[in-house]
Design an enzyme around this catalytic site. Sequence first.
Site, short mmCIF file in Angstrom:
data_model
loop_
_atom_site.label_atom_id
_atom_site.label_comp_id
_atom_site.label_asym_id
_atom_site.label_seq_id
_atom_site.Cartn_x
_atom_site.Cartn_y
_atom_site.Cartn_z
CB CYS A 161 -39.07 11.83 -36.89
SG CYS A 161 -40.14 10.48 -36.38
CB ALA A 171 -30.47 14.05 -38.89
CG LEU A 172 -29.13 8.78 -35.26
CD1 LEU A 172 -28.00 8.61 -36.26
CD2 LEU A 172 -28.59 8.83 -33.83
CE LYS A 175 -20.28 10.25 -29.66
NZ LYS A 175 -21.69 10.36 -29.82
O1 KPL Z 1 -21.01 13.32 -30.97
C1 KPL Z 1 -20.56 14.36 -31.39
C2 KPL Z 1 -21.46 15.54 -31.36
O2 KPL Z 1 -21.27 16.48 -32.12
O3 KPL Z 1 -22.39 15.50 -30.54
C3 KPL Z 1 -19.11 14.46 -31.81
C4 KPL Z 1 -18.42 13.15 -31.54
C5 KPL Z 1 -18.45 15.55 -31.03
C6 KPL Z 1 -18.97 14.69 -33.28
O4 KPL Z 1 -19.31 15.97 -33.70
#
Ligand code: KPL
Length: 297
Positions: free
Chosen positions: A8, A10-11, A176
Amino acid sequence: MKITVLGCGALGQLWMSALHKQGHEVQGWLRVPHSSCHVSLVETDGSTFTHTFMANSAEFLTDSELLLVTLKAWQVSEAVRALAARLPAASPVLLLHNGMGTLDELRSVEQPMLAGVTTHAARRDGNNVIHVACGTTHIGPVTPDAQDYSRLAALLQQALPDVAWHDNVNASRWIKLAANCVINPLTALYNCPNGALRERPEEVREICCEVALVMEREGYHTSPDSLLYYIEQVIESTAANISSMLQDVRQQRHTEIDYITGYLLRRARAHGLSLPVNSRLYEQIKRKENEYERIGT
Ligand code: KPL
């Protein structure tokens, strides 16, 4: 749909609120058990949403039709294994975290597994969670029995757009991962916002070259230039951000380096490749982490 959100932060709170607003039954699951989780979310348009969610109900978990995991990578496997025993065997588990490698630790879990990456940005500010920027969430199956869950993308799209379904989501996860391999350790070491990496084009390029080598061996068609192009865009669009790794280092928390650069190095080793630049960055972050973790114990 009945959904348990594991983690729980922020995301997690962002997803809980978005799913609740769509009429889904949602509970939170905290690693330190609580019977409720109060959410106060500031939306991108400045409006506020508040709600107190049920949390850590074993009964709710046994009826949950989805386990959405928003923990840090290093927290995932222990927490998911503990809950999987009580989750229906057919309910999918969706992992949304930075880095890769948790699936290797979750082989004993029998539920269908999905994974994803998101560019939504949310951060805590005192008791509030601020939804800083909208983005896209790419999800897809990572075990063969999860291939038929594309309807989940439609459901999540209704709650927190954009959501895209990919039959081969690992391609998006590697891209990513490449951005995280560049931005996270460099910003953590130089103690700077993401945008300051514009001043370090050589280091950014060297990391991209090594990541591209591993990606090619893993079967993903790429090149140092295409990774560089993508990562320069991420640096621009998140220029004012403090990366998650720098936030962890500043607050002396365990970082996700083992699942970011550490995962890259494990895959490189499996292909007989050595990556001097990433190895050095990995060691530098581990040294930093060990310094404060040693003092803290
Ligand atoms: O995913 C990110 C993170 O901070 O973990 C990025 C893409 C680097 C953005 O801040």
